[in-house]
Write a protein that holds these residues in place. Structure first.
Motif, mmCIF file in Angstrom:
data_model
loop_
_atom_site.group_PDB
_atom_site.id
_atom_site.type_symbol
_atom_site.label_atom_id
_atom_site.label_comp_id
_atom_site.label_asym_id
_atom_site.label_seq_id
_atom_site.Cartn_x
_atom_site.Cartn_y
_atom_site.Cartn_z
ATOM 1 N N MET A 119 6.603 -9.053 -1.105
ATOM 2 C CA MET A 119 7.467 -8.085 -1.758
ATOM 3 C C MET A 119 8.494 -7.590 -0.743
ATOM 4 O O MET A 119 9.628 -7.286 -1.082
ATOM 5 C CB MET A 119 6.652 -6.911 -2.283
ATOM 6 N N ILE B 167 6.278 -5.041 -8.478
ATOM 7 C CA ILE B 167 5.597 -5.556 -7.288
ATOM 8 C C ILE B 167 5.272 -7.033 -7.491
ATOM 9 O O ILE B 167 4.538 -7.393 -8.409
ATOM 10 C CB ILE B 167 4.295 -4.764 -7.021
ATOM 11 N N ALA C 155 0.744 6.849 4.674
ATOM 12 C CA ALA C 155 0.865 5.415 4.410
ATOM 13 C C ALA C 155 2.213 4.902 4.899
ATOM 14 O O ALA C 155 2.313 3.795 5.443
ATOM 15 C CB ALA C 155 0.689 5.130 2.914
ATOM 16 N N SER C 156 3.254 5.720 4.763
ATOM 17 C CA SER C 156 4.565 5.194 5.163
ATOM 18 C C SER C 156 4.712 5.190 6.683
ATOM 19 O O SER C 156 5.450 4.378 7.234
ATOM 20 C CB SER C 156 5.698 5.934 4.455
ATOM 21 N N ALA D 160 1.512 3.953 -2.987
ATOM 22 C CA ALA D 160 1.202 5.353 -2.669
ATOM 23 C C ALA D 160 2.395 6.232 -3.031
ATOM 24 O O ALA D 160 2.255 7.258 -3.697
ATOM 25 C CB ALA D 160 0.843 5.492 -1.191
ATOM 26 N N VAL E 247 -4.559 -0.448 6.227
ATOM 27 C CA VAL E 247 -3.567 0.623 6.082
ATOM 28 C C VAL E 247 -4.261 1.979 5.907
ATOM 29 O O VAL E 247 -3.982 2.937 6.632
ATOM 30 C CB VAL E 247 -2.598 0.346 4.903
ATOM 31 N N PRO F 135 -5.432 -5.644 3.751
ATOM 32 C CA PRO F 135 -4.700 -4.463 3.258
ATOM 33 C C PRO F 135 -5.504 -3.165 3.390
ATOM 34 O O PRO F 135 -4.931 -2.082 3.357
ATOM 35 C CB PRO F 135 -4.409 -4.798 1.786
ATOM 36 N N VAL G 297 0.839 -1.207 0.000
ATOM 37 C CA VAL G 297 0.000 0.000 0.000
ATOM 38 C C VAL G 297 0.871 1.253 0.000
ATOM 39 O O VAL G 297 0.713 2.147 -0.849
ATOM 40 C CB VAL G 297 -0.993 0.001 1.189
ATOM 41 N N ALA G 298 1.816 1.312 0.938
ATOM 42 C CA ALA G 298 2.688 2.485 1.008
ATOM 43 C C ALA G 298 3.595 2.578 -0.225
ATOM 44 O O ALA G 298 3.894 3.672 -0.716
ATOM 45 C CB ALA G 298 3.535 2.446 2.285
ATOM 46 N N TYR G 299 4.014 1.431 -0.721
ATOM 47 C CA TYR G 299 4.909 1.413 -1.886
ATOM 48 C C TYR G 299 4.199 1.982 -3.120
ATOM 49 O O TYR G 299 4.770 2.801 -3.853
ATOM 50 C CB TYR G 299 5.365 -0.032 -2.135
ATOM 51 N N LEU H 124 6.435 -1.455 -11.643
ATOM 52 C CA LEU H 124 6.929 -1.200 -10.286
ATOM 53 C C LEU H 124 7.581 -2.437 -9.669
ATOM 54 O O LEU H 124 8.043 -2.399 -8.537
ATOM 55 C CB LEU H 124 5.792 -0.715 -9.381
ATOM 56 N N ASP I 296 3.128 2.000 7.558
ATOM 57 C CA ASP I 296 4.078 0.949 7.222
ATOM 58 C C ASP I 296 5.073 0.732 8.362
ATOM 59 O O ASP I 296 5.373 -0.399 8.749
ATOM 60 C CB ASP I 296 4.826 1.372 5.945
#
Ligand SMILES: Nc1ncnc2c1ncn2[C@@H]1O[C@H](COP(=O)(O)OP(=O)(O)O)[C@@H](O)[C@H]1O
Ligand SMILES: Nc1ncnc2c1ncn2[C@@H]1O[C@H](COP(=O)(O)OP(=O)(O)O)[C@@H](O)[C@H]1O
Lengths: 401, 401
Positions: free
Chosen positions: B234, B178, B265-266, A258, B254, B251, A254-256, B176, B269
């Motif tokens: 990931m 992911i 968001a971070s 974002a 978050v 998820p 999610v943060a990645y 990305l 995290d």
């Protein structure tokens, strides 16, 4: 006893009128696009019988009350009516998505119940307010008729703490009410009881894994009639892969996303709910379209299908471990009832768990409860059409008797 | 052949010098708090032997190069030295966390390899730059000695697409990057091979579930020697519950936390990585402390323990389904090797999967490979001390021969 079952969404309202003497559907239908310039009402009297009468109306339907009024007029009308007086309806059963920890069973609606439903709005901001509106419209249009609320989360309220708690700071459970609630409870309850009946057993005597695969997909580990664990979580996003929802992912994603896409957490949330799942992988979210694409050699569609089945298989294993041993697996809902290819992919190579599907018996769509395991299979495998409306009506009857 | 194994973190550097003739540890140690006002070097010559000599130094250690220089001086010095000339070191093996899709095996470091490691920095921003720094310091201090990079993700590179892909828009994988990478690969590889050896089988002939429970915890489904699935994703946040990491959660949580707590968001995290897991539930993240607390009647500690075991149990079931049938389960790392209570909780009531632990054999810490199943158990259960340094050194030897 006649029971009207209502499932009110933010811009729609599904209904079904059941005669509980024989559990027959007298009428059903859906009001859609409420509040838009052109709304739509599709009504059927005596559906799927020789007397079926269908009425479709397209016109502005300003709000749920007006929509419900139109339904009432049709049900009692001369054109496609099935009763002559609204008073013939003995009870109204409402689907309510989020019962939170306030409700561990269905209940007759009164003031405090409505307050408690509203209290759960933050946990289901799209659903609970609409469900509550459905109740209030029914109270107005059917004065004196008892309303019963049946919760999507209720069947899962028996989960033990180690299954429903997340490994987050405990305060987040106490203050923000973050925990696994689970959804589709009415369906899991219905098919887990029905399979016991089909097997000639009591629900309290068997362990069952229920696999509800529709647009939304969820699974439950049911131990002697009680839900022990389920795949959806605080919201219906978690668990197995779905039509447009991701299911479980590394929460760090999610943060990645974002950060890398310059999105807010809630924009990512929306991506995970609406642009992911089968649709995210291959562009299609309807399993029928996916099978056509696979037949036409579409490799991404095949990948999406394999991913879908693989995730269900993992949950079957996880729930077998949780339950210690299982007596049956039940497939239900749109994909579960109709999609023999997906069912076969899921059950392939599971004989190590005592699960042996009879791939011939599995062939085809199943309109009624059907056993699809081999005679030698330790675990029985069933396909059982779900019937959430009937379950809701039954709970209303039970409560009011 | 003598191999120096280096595990460089952002402010630390662990090392081990191995004599590969007899796989003996000649020296090991750790440089900590690099860059802080007071750093610390703990060095042992001939550890765990009668000749053990320990040296501790506390002083400013400006950077990794200075730290590595101190180590080199000690290794070759008179006080606690084990070799007389740095040239006696035939190879240096480096732990690199994230190999991405660029690396499917260990490799000798050259220019392009370093570029490829750096290319994976965005996927492991805390680890890869530090690992690369370790390599560059080694290149400077040991000119002419070959450096080998061994990746935490490598063993997992055999996962099929349905296991490693998330049900996200496919672009997010392509652009990305992911996907599930998995970590602790060196440990999973080591113990999955070791258990085959202990069972008198070839790794290619058995299916194994490896359970690495340390501060970080992960599991792998190993099919005939190849990783088929693993619980970390990931990033190392996903999967089972850990000391301070949540593992899998819905998820949607978050965005829910971000909104309700006004966090980015971070920041969420970071909460999920550092304030969750065992610590989040009961305030303690060391299993030894948790057992003491449980003995003293701490119910939250008991809950944290039950949650921890429950999640591992679910993955054992999931991987049994994935593998079709399994020959062995292996426990390893701090908790896996030493914590008989947790191992017992995990294996309780799994005989439906053919897993029967002998709870007497299970008792106690295990310093060497130990079978802990009953004679009747279909699936063997082993405790095997992991040895990532030895695995890295072995891969270096293998590559350079
Ligand atoms: N014959 C069929 N074969 C495969 N999938 C089917 C078939 N019929 C319906 N489905 C699938 O069922 C899903 C919808 O299930 P349903 O239970 O109606 O959804 P909801 O969750 O909205 O109640 C869709 O993915 C649809 O493709
Ligand atoms: N005797 C023991 N009993 C229970 N847990 C133990 C024991 N010894 C170590 N541990 C646990 O092992 C964990 C650390 O494992 P380790 O493999 O050293 O971690 P890392 O992931 O940092 O390599 C800690 O939770 C610690 O409490």
């Amino acid at each position: 006893m006649k029971v009207l079952v209502i499932n009110a969404g933010s811009s729609s309202l599904k209904y079904q009128l059941l005669d509980m003497e024989n559990e027959a559907v007298m009428a059903n239908g859906i009001v859609e696009r409420i509040g838009e310039t052109v709304g739509k009402l599709t009504h059927k009297a005596f559906p799927d019988t020789d007397n079926e009468k269908k009425v479709v109306k397209e016109e502005e339907i300003k709000d749920h009350k007006i929509g419900m009024h139109m339904v009432l007029d049709l049900i009692t009308g001369s054109e496609a009516g099935v009763i002559s007086d609204p008073k013939e309806i003995d009870a109204i059963g409402h689907r309510v998505v989020q019962g939170g920890e306030s409700f561990t069973s269905a209940c007759v609606v009164d003031g405090p119940v409505k307050v408690a439903i509203a209290d759960n709005n933050p946990l289901a901001p799209l659903h609970n307010p609409a469900n509550l509106m459905g109740i209030e419209v029914a109270e107005e249009l059917f004065p004196g008729t008892p309303n019963v609320a049946v919760f999507d989360t209720e069947f899962h309220s028996s989960m033990p703490k180690e299954a429903f708690l997340y490994a987050l700071p405990y305060d987040y459970y106490k203050e923000l009410r973050i925990r696994r609630y689970g959804f589709h409870g009415t369906s899991h309850k219905y098919v887990s009881r029905k399979v016991a009946e089909c097997m000639g057993k009591k629900a309290e005597d068997i362990n069952v894994i229920t696999v509800h695969l529709g647009n939304g997909c969820s699974m439950a580990a049911v131990e002697k009639g009680k839900c022990q664990d389920t795949s959806m979580g605080m919201t219906p996003l978690a668990g197995v892969m779905m039509g447009t929802r991701s299911g479980d992912i590394d929460p760090a994603i999610v943060a990645y996303i974002a950060e890398n896409k310059g999105m807010s957490a809630s924009e990512v949330d929306s991506l995970l709910n609406k642009q992911s799942g089968l649709k995210g992988v291959c562009g299609l979210n309807d399993m029928r379209d996916i099978h056509s694409a696979v037949e036409n050699g579409d490799e991404m569609a095949k990948l999406a299908l394999d991913m879908f089945a693989y995730r269900v298989k993992k949950y079957i294993g996880a729930y077998t471990a949780v339950l210690g041993n299982i007596d049956a697996i039940v497939f239900t809902a749109g994909i579960g009832e109709n999609d023999d290819i997906t069912r076969a992919l899921i059950c392939e190579n599971l004989s190590g768990l005592g699960i042996d599907m009879d791939f011939d018996k599995n062939n085809g769509r199943k309109g009624e409860p059907t056993a699809v395991h081999t005679d030698a299979s330790k675990v029985q495998v069933w396909v059982i059409p779900t019937n959430e409306e009937l379950q809701i009506a039954q709970e209303a009857v039970e409560l009011l008797k």
